[in-house]
Design an enzyme around this catalytic site. Structure first.
Site, PDB file in Angstrom:
ATOM      1  N   HIS A 137     -13.276  21.485 -17.869  1.00  0.00           N
ATOM      2  CA  HIS A 137     -14.871  21.384 -17.756  1.00  0.00           C
ATOM      3  C   HIS A 137     -15.550  20.811 -19.065  1.00  0.00           C
ATOM      4  O   HIS A 137     -15.087  20.529 -20.133  1.00  0.00           O
ATOM      5  CB  HIS A 137     -15.677  22.741 -17.508  1.00  0.00           C
ATOM      6  CG  HIS A 137     -15.217  23.005 -15.903  1.00  0.00           C
ATOM      7  ND1 HIS A 137     -15.392  24.382 -15.455  1.00  0.00           N
ATOM      8  CD2 HIS A 137     -15.367  22.160 -14.945  1.00  0.00           C
ATOM      9  CE1 HIS A 137     -15.102  24.428 -14.055  1.00  0.00           C
ATOM     10  NE2 HIS A 137     -15.125  23.051 -13.689  1.00  0.00           N
ATOM     11  N   HIS A 162     -10.094  17.523 -12.467  1.00  0.00           N
ATOM     12  CA  HIS A 162      -9.058  18.551 -12.555  1.00  0.00           C
ATOM     13  C   HIS A 162      -7.861  18.301 -12.036  1.00  0.00           C
ATOM     14  O   HIS A 162      -6.673  18.374 -13.147  1.00  0.00           O
ATOM     15  CB  HIS A 162      -9.574  19.920 -11.762  1.00  0.00           C
ATOM     16  CG  HIS A 162     -10.731  20.456 -12.294  1.00  0.00           C
ATOM     17  ND1 HIS A 162     -10.858  20.683 -13.723  1.00  0.00           N
ATOM     18  CD2 HIS A 162     -11.764  21.279 -11.586  1.00  0.00           C
ATOM     19  CE1 HIS A 162     -12.248  21.412 -13.755  1.00  0.00           C
ATOM     20  NE2 HIS A 162     -12.575  21.564 -12.728  1.00  0.00           N
ATOM     21  N   HIS A 194     -15.526  15.480  -9.194  1.00  0.00           N
ATOM     22  CA  HIS A 194     -15.162  16.579 -10.302  1.00  0.00           C
ATOM     23  C   HIS A 194     -13.740  17.174 -10.052  1.00  0.00           C
ATOM     24  O   HIS A 194     -13.051  17.152 -10.807  1.00  0.00           O
ATOM     25  CB  HIS A 194     -16.175  17.702  -9.823  1.00  0.00           C
ATOM     26  CG  HIS A 194     -16.119  18.765 -10.750  1.00  0.00           C
ATOM     27  ND1 HIS A 194     -16.711  19.133 -11.946  1.00  0.00           N
ATOM     28  CD2 HIS A 194     -15.639  19.819 -10.560  1.00  0.00           C
ATOM     29  CE1 HIS A 194     -16.466  20.164 -12.446  1.00  0.00           C
ATOM     30  NE2 HIS A 194     -15.517  20.819 -11.661  1.00  0.00           N
ATOM     31  N   GLU A 195     -13.450  17.618  -8.664  1.00  0.00           N
ATOM     32  CA  GLU A 195     -12.196  18.122  -8.369  1.00  0.00           C
ATOM     33  C   GLU A 195     -11.037  17.268  -8.830  1.00  0.00           C
ATOM     34  O   GLU A 195     -10.021  17.670  -9.235  1.00  0.00           O
ATOM     35  CB  GLU A 195     -12.167  18.642  -7.077  1.00  0.00           C
ATOM     36  CG  GLU A 195     -13.080  19.726  -6.554  1.00  0.00           C
ATOM     37  CD  GLU A 195     -13.269  20.945  -7.458  1.00  0.00           C
ATOM     38  OE1 GLU A 195     -12.094  21.384  -7.927  1.00  0.00           O
ATOM     39  OE2 GLU A 195     -14.387  21.353  -7.455  1.00  0.00           O
TER      40      GLU A 195
HETATM   41 ZN    ZN Z   1     -14.517  22.240 -12.125  1.00  0.00          ZN
END
Ligand code: ZN
Length: 182
Positions: free
Chosen positions: A146, A140, A136-137
């Site tokens: 998101h 980014h 997930h990170e």
């Molecule tokens: Zn996030």
């Protein structure tokens, strides 16, 4: 409170903007684990942790033109570390539970894990899976914001730990960096 993956730092300013606002100018990125965990549950497992991180990067690389290379250089594009509380970036961690990690948009390249969480390299009962949070990170880090889609790894809640990308994630990363050459 459901564990929240992160604060999506420096992302807020582009809320409501459909297109991804930011990406790396190159698809070949270097990374470094430059601040290692001091917690006993990951102590002595640096190689395992680096493997889990590399695997998460490979998951993004497999569906795009992205390539990741581990380096020892202080000039690494992506700098990864484990930190507790206030660690100098105006985004103090909150201790166990709550926020698990945070990461910055492209060019900043910083990915921080809250070292007070009970981590394991893969999810198991009572332990947070570093692999799924890293996946997930890294989204980014690569420029993704998101998603409201619970099947996306960019869904901001750590509910079902995910180690594979959803269709939406694949489309979004390919829109930024292109599909792999077969
Ligand atoms: Zn996030």
């Amino acid at each position: 409170m459901r564990p929240y993956l992160d604060d999506a730092l420096r992302e807020k300013k582009r809320e409501g903007v459909a297109a991804e606002a930011n990406k790396w100018p190159t698809a070949h990125l270097t990374w470094k684990l430059d601040h290692y965990s001091s917690r006993s549950d990951l102590r002595g497992k640096r190689a395992e942790v680096e493997n889990a991180l590399a695997k998460a990067m490979n998951t993004w690389a497999k569906v795009s033109k992205l390539r990741f290379t581990k380096t020892t250089s202080s000039q690494a594009n992506i700098k990864i570390g484990f930190y507790t509380g206030d660690h100098g970036d105006n985004a103090a961690f909150d201790g166990r539970g709550g926020v698990l990690a945070h990461a910055y948009e492209p060019h900043w390249g910083m990915l921080h894990f809250d070292d007070r969480e009970s981590w394991s390299t893969t999810a198991q009962s009572g332990r947070t899976g570093l692999d799924s949070v890293a996946l997930h990170e890294l989204g980014h880090i690569l420029g993704l914001g998101h998603s409201a889609n619970p099947k996306s790894v960019m869904y901001p809640y750590y509910t079902v730990p995910k180690t594979t990308l959803g269709q939406e994630d694949i489309q979004r990363i390919q829109a930024l960096y292109g599909a792999p050459i077969r």
